[in-house]
Design an enzyme around this catalytic site. Structure first.
Site, PDB file in Angstrom:
ATOM      1  N   GLY A 108      46.257  42.405  39.431  1.00 32.40           N
ATOM      2  CA  GLY A 108      47.210  41.461  38.854  1.00 32.40           C
ATOM      3  C   GLY A 108      48.543  42.170  38.747  1.00 32.40           C
ATOM      4  O   GLY A 108      48.720  43.027  37.897  1.00 32.40           O
ATOM      5  N   HIS A 109      49.458  41.874  39.655  1.00 32.42           N
ATOM      6  CA  HIS A 109      50.753  42.542  39.656  1.00 32.42           C
ATOM      7  C   HIS A 109      51.800  41.596  39.073  1.00 32.42           C
ATOM      8  O   HIS A 109      52.115  40.561  39.656  1.00 32.42           O
ATOM      9  CB  HIS A 109      51.109  42.998  41.078  1.00 32.42           C
ATOM     10  CG  HIS A 109      50.165  44.065  41.573  1.00 32.42           C
ATOM     11  ND1 HIS A 109      50.084  44.459  42.874  1.00 32.42           N
ATOM     12  CD2 HIS A 109      49.257  44.821  40.908  1.00 32.42           C
ATOM     13  CE1 HIS A 109      49.174  45.419  42.996  1.00 32.42           C
ATOM     14  NE2 HIS A 109      48.652  45.637  41.804  1.00 32.42           N
ATOM     15  N   GLY A 160      42.704  38.376  31.524  1.00 32.09           N
ATOM     16  CA  GLY A 160      43.168  38.116  30.160  1.00 32.09           C
ATOM     17  C   GLY A 160      42.437  38.936  29.107  1.00 32.09           C
ATOM     18  O   GLY A 160      42.696  38.798  27.914  1.00 32.09           O
ATOM     19  N   LYS A 208      52.678  48.228  38.255  1.00 30.56           N
ATOM     20  CA  LYS A 208      53.107  48.459  39.642  1.00 30.56           C
ATOM     21  C   LYS A 208      53.924  47.302  40.189  1.00 30.56           C
ATOM     22  O   LYS A 208      54.799  47.498  41.018  1.00 30.56           O
ATOM     23  CB  LYS A 208      51.885  48.683  40.546  1.00 30.56           C
ATOM     24  CG  LYS A 208      51.138  49.967  40.238  1.00 30.56           C
ATOM     25  CD  LYS A 208      49.995  50.189  41.193  1.00 30.56           C
ATOM     26  CE  LYS A 208      48.823  49.267  40.984  1.00 30.56           C
ATOM     27  NZ  LYS A 208      48.057  49.471  39.753  1.00 30.56           N
ATOM     28  N   GLN A 254      44.920  48.560  41.669  1.00 33.55           N
ATOM     29  CA  GLN A 254      44.143  49.351  40.698  1.00 33.55           C
ATOM     30  C   GLN A 254      44.752  50.756  40.532  1.00 33.55           C
ATOM     31  O   GLN A 254      45.924  50.932  40.789  1.00 33.55           O
ATOM     32  CB  GLN A 254      42.656  49.434  41.099  1.00 33.55           C
ATOM     33  CG  GLN A 254      41.895  48.119  40.955  1.00 33.55           C
ATOM     34  CD  GLN A 254      42.041  47.207  42.142  1.00 33.55           C
ATOM     35  OE1 GLN A 254      41.917  47.636  43.273  1.00 33.55           O
ATOM     36  NE2 GLN A 254      42.319  45.944  41.909  1.00 33.55           N
ATOM     37  N   GLY A 312      44.886  51.729  36.372  1.00 37.13           N
ATOM     38  CA  GLY A 312      45.248  50.538  37.143  1.00 37.13           C
ATOM     39  C   GLY A 312      46.098  49.497  36.451  1.00 37.13           C
ATOM     40  O   GLY A 312      46.333  48.442  37.008  1.00 37.13           O
ATOM     41  N   ASP A 313      46.568  49.756  35.254  1.00 32.24           N
ATOM     42  CA  ASP A 313      47.397  48.725  34.608  1.00 32.24           C
ATOM     43  C   ASP A 313      48.799  49.275  34.389  1.00 32.24           C
ATOM     44  O   ASP A 313      49.409  49.073  33.345  1.00 32.24           O
ATOM     45  CB  ASP A 313      46.831  48.338  33.237  1.00 32.24           C
ATOM     46  CG  ASP A 313      45.320  48.339  33.204  1.00 32.24           C
ATOM     47  OD1 ASP A 313      44.741  47.652  34.040  1.00 32.24           O
ATOM     48  OD2 ASP A 313      44.752  49.035  32.351  1.00 32.24           O
TER      49      ASP A 313
END
Ligand code: IMP
Length: 437
Positions: free
Chosen positions: A40-41, A302, A16, A224, A12-13
């Site tokens: 968080g995009h 974060g 995207k 995600q 998911g990181d």
């Protein structure tokens, strides 16, 4: 004309945000189908960086309409903050942002229950983002959730909220020894929210159905990643929705027959934020180097991301579940400067080698990755725009990935900025072939 689904192929990181931002230039509608403000995009323009949690990244393309589908769990505070940020940046949202009347609302008690439950679990905690996602989906499937449409009828809203808060307060106080919430204050807050959100609310599945009939092009944005899918991921260390391709149909109301492209976003290495098995994790200086070079800190919380080598066993599984038709590789530049790169091609378990991805954590926790090694490169690739601009070692690495997965590569991101991209038009050699380096 149809739907192009964007899927995170790992945990998911994958970056995207940038890919959706780029692809939005060529579509009419960008629609988010699951998850909530846990996503968080990140988008970078020049020196400026923006993080979107709920609104699809297509909002920065004036011609595109953005949809938040019924499969999303909507946090009133987060959506209003985001709308404010987008307006402050000079972009219009009126008439361009549509929110499903069937989306479920995140309530203050969802966050409080999640926090209390994670605290109680202690060492077996999932490491959630604390955005109330799990408890909101629990209420959805228990049929006790509150939906956007419920805001329209004040009496029913009041009645439903009162019942829900009384029940949650009993759980918070009785089970978790936590503070309860004030019924009247929450009712007031949500009535106020209703006035703000009202202009955006509509029946989005009707809207998308009409758009498809009119030949419009839709980009469906998953949040995600596949390995966090509640069914296909590393349960229970997953999110509570379906980031995989099926989530697009149930989370937007578009038929599977309308899906014509499924783009898997793959980071050039692996990362994971939160707890759970991660076979190729690097708990050493190389892992730390990837974290620093890649700025691998969660865009929502974060938290430092766990970093590791690319895992082809997991990626083949993600490709199978989603039926990937193309790949977009992100953050290739982060690997620059490493002498040696490794890619996991199989797992060793119980004295045998397997290429099956065991999503059951009991097995996944015990597997040992089998690696193939690649020579690294030291040239700066952030200016590469064509396949030929990449050093031979970098071409060899991405071609190995392409051939191992049997999926063509449509884009390679070589830096955070919009223009730092090697695209298929400039690099037809990325199509699957048996030759290549
Ligand atoms: P939740 O979605 O907040 O319930 O968190 C469940 C798990 O998914 C945790 O390990 C989170 O760190 C992870 N997670 C949730 N959203 C994202 C995301 O957008 N990117 C990466 N990991 C995520």
């Amino acid at each position: 004309m149809g739907v192009n689904v964007i899927i995170g192929a790992q945990w998911g990181d994958e970056g995207k945000g940038k890919i959706v931002d780029l692809l939005s230039a060529n579509v009419d509608i960008v629609a988010r189908y699951q998850g909530g403000a846990n996503a968080g995009h990140t988008i970078c323009w020049g020196d400026e960086t923006f993080v979107l949690h709920l609104v699809p990244s297509g909002i920065f393309h004036e011609h595109a309409t953005c949809v938040i589908g019924n499969g999303v769990v909507l946090d009133p505070v987060a959506i209003m903050e985001e709308i404010r940020m987008i307006r402050d940046l000079g972009y219009d949202v009126d008439g361009r942002l549509l929110i499903s009347h069937n989306a479920h609302l995140i309530m203050p008690y969802h966050k409080r229950i999640e926090e209390a439950r994670e605290r109680m679990r202690d060492s077996s905690a999932i490491g959630t983002t604390g955005r109330g996602i799990g408890p909101a989906y629990m209420d959805k499937f228990a049929r006790t959730g509150i939906r956007v449409v419920d805001l329209l009828d004040r009496d029913t809203l009041r009645r439903k909220l009162k019942r829900a808060i009384e029940e949650k307060n009993a759980v918070l106080r009785g089970v978790y020894d936590a503070d309860g919430l004030d019924v009247e204050r929450i009712i007031e807050e949500y009535v106020e929210f209703d006035q703000l959100i009202d202009p955006f609310v509509t029946d989005t599945s009707q809207y998308l159905g009409q758009a498809l009939r009119a030949g419009k092009r839709i980009l469906a944005e998953g949040a995600q990643g596949s390995l966090l899918d509640v069914d296909f991921g590393t349960y229970p260390f997953v999110t509570s929705s379906h980031p995989t391709v099926g989530g697009c149909c149930t989370g937007l109301g578009v038929p599977p027959t309308a899906v014509d492209t499924v783009t898997g976003i793959v980071k050039a290495y692996s990362t994971r934020v939160g707890n759970g098995p991660f076979p190729t994790e690097l708990d050493d200086a190389t892992g730390e180097r990837l974290r620093q070079a890649g700025g691998e800190f969660g865009a929502t919380t974060g938290r430092p991301r766990r970093c590791g080598w690319l895992d082809l066993v997991a990626l083949r599984y993600a490709s199978m579940i989603n039926g990937l038709t193309e790949l977009a590789i992100t953050k290739l530049d982060v690997l620059t400067g490493l002498d040696e790169l490794k890619v996991c091609t199989a797992y060793r378990y119980d004295g045998k080698e397997t290429t099956r991805f065991p999503s059951e954590v009991q097995t996944l926790e015990k597997v040992e990755p089998a690696y193939v090694s690649f020579e690294g490169w030291s040239e700066d690739i952030t200016g590469a725009r064509r396949m030929d601009d990449l050093p031979q070692a970098a071409r060899r690495y991405v071609r190995f990935l392409r051939d191992a997965l049997g999926v063509r590569i449509s884009m390679i991101s070589t830096g955070p900025r919009r223009d730092q991209i090697v695209s298929e038009e400039a690099a037809p050699a990325f199509s699957v072939s048996t030759g290549g380096e």
